[in-house]
Scaffold this active site. Structure first.
Site, PDB file in Angstrom:
ATOM      1  N   HIS A   1       0.844  -1.194   0.000  1.00  0.00           N
ATOM      2  CA  HIS A   1       0.000   0.000   0.000  1.00  0.00           C
ATOM      3  C   HIS A   1       0.885   1.252   0.000  1.00  0.00           C
ATOM      4  O   HIS A   1       2.082   1.171   0.262  1.00  0.00           O
ATOM      5  CB  HIS A   1      -0.848   0.072   1.282  1.00  0.00           C
TER       6      HIS A   1
ATOM      7  N   TYR B   1     -11.297  -9.426   1.245  1.00  0.00           N
ATOM      8  CA  TYR B   1     -10.608  -9.481   2.539  1.00  0.00           C
ATOM      9  C   TYR B   1     -11.651  -9.748   3.618  1.00  0.00           C
ATOM     10  O   TYR B   1     -12.621  -8.997   3.746  1.00  0.00           O
ATOM     11  CB  TYR B   1      -9.875  -8.159   2.795  1.00  0.00           C
TER      12      TYR B   1
ATOM     13  N   ASP C   1       3.008  -6.486   2.192  1.00  0.00           N
ATOM     14  CA  ASP C   1       2.016  -5.723   2.962  1.00  0.00           C
ATOM     15  C   ASP C   1       2.586  -4.409   3.506  1.00  0.00           C
ATOM     16  O   ASP C   1       1.968  -3.762   4.352  1.00  0.00           O
ATOM     17  CB  ASP C   1       1.392  -6.542   4.091  1.00  0.00           C
TER      18      ASP C   1
END
Ligand code: 0GY
Length: 305
Positions: A33, A157, A257
């Site tokens: 991200h 998710y 991540d």
């Protein structure tokens, strides 16, 4: 605009180790991200947390340091359905980043087309209650049908305990589906117990379902410590990820991540996370599929024909 980070939130790890595991050429970090920076790309009013900033240049520096060639940038919930920060990464990446957006039913076809041209290839549907407010399933289904014309997929998710209730909805989705972090199994339960078995069955019975075998640091209860002098960080996650990679080697993806939203006790060194990969993908073939062939097929199919 100035933002105050949520108290207790750890910053991402500065100065990560150089991994000992040498990534195969062309490896893709398929789950990461960016956060803001908040002054340029303000965080969404409906967000559940306020992160520290994590910019595209910092992401590209990490990519190069770890030895990845490309990134897949997933819209973080702190930006809601304002995809500008994520799209800015794609536009600044010289084709080396693709993206997954969050959209509402009000998004226009012109906006979707623009995002496609920037490199967006999927939308994320988030069912983790601490991260997002509820969106009606009929709205999500409508979005899933609309994105088909660009060949996009849906990233989902959710927490393992919610899978039974969500399963019927997931099987209605008309696209390829990518599950974040193996559907967040409770790794204190047996790897062949009913909860994880349901997830394996979901993948086995639906060949459009893929899984990211990522986020050991989020799933682990044993934590980052080594045992008996060996590198066994996150050792309780290994059987779960290994099982998925062994049974579905052509439908798995991996990502760092980074910058690791919502971690309060332990922030991983991204170099050590890369060193975790050969514990779950134990052959060179598995590693190449996980890190190169599979993400390329899903995100850069035009380069794999
Ligand atoms: C992840 C996991 C989390 C957060 C988000 O978009 C997000 O805020 O994805 C989490 O808190 O479990 O995949 O980064």
């Amino acid at each position: 605009m100035s933002f105050q980070k949520t108290p207790g939130w750890l910053d991402w790890f500065a100065g990560p180790t150089k991994p000992r595991f040498k990534l195969p050429a062309g490896a893709v970090d398929a789950h990461c991200h960016v956060f803001g920076p908040g002054d340029t790309f303000p965080y969404a009013p409906e967000r559940k947390y306020t992160p520290c900033d994590a910019s595209k240049d910092q992401l590209f520096a990490l990519r190069d340091h770890l030895g990845f060639a490309r990134n897949v940038v997933v819209q973080a919930t702190c930006h809601g359905a304002d995809n500008r920060a994520m799209v800015d990464v794609l536009r600044g990446s010289h084709g080396k980043a693709r993206g997954v957006a969050t959209v509402r039913r009000s998004v226009s076809d012109a906006e979707l087309q623009d995002m496609h041209e920037a490199g967006v290839r999927g939308v994320r549907f988030n069912f983790v209650k601490r991260l997002v407010d509820f969106t009606p399933k009929e709205e999500l289904l409508e979005i899933a049908h609309r994105i088909q014309q660009w060949g996009w997929h849906v990233v989902i998710y959710f927490e393992a305990v919610d899978l039974p209730e969500l399963l019927d909805f997931f099987t209605e989705l008309p696209t390829q589906i990518v599950v974040d972090h193996m559907g967040r199994p409770d790794v204190t339960k047996p790897v062949d117990g009913p909860e994880f078995e349901l997830f394996v069955k979901f993948m086995r019975e639906h060949d459009n379902v893929w899984s990211k075998v990522s986020c050991p640091e989020r799933l682990s209860v044993s934590g980052p410590r080594a045992l008996d002098g060996e590198l066994h960080a996150y050792r309780d996650v290994i059987p779960f990820a290994k099982r998925i990679i062994e049974e579905f080697p052509d439908r798995v993806l991996w990502g760092t991540d980074w910058p690791h939203p919502n971690l309060k006790e332990h922030m991983p060194d991204d170099g050590l996370l890369v060193d975790f990969i050969p514990h779950i993908a134990v052959t060179e073939t598995q590693q190449r599929k996980l890190l190169v062939d599979n993400p390329m097929r899903l995100y850069w199919p035009e380069e794999t024909r």
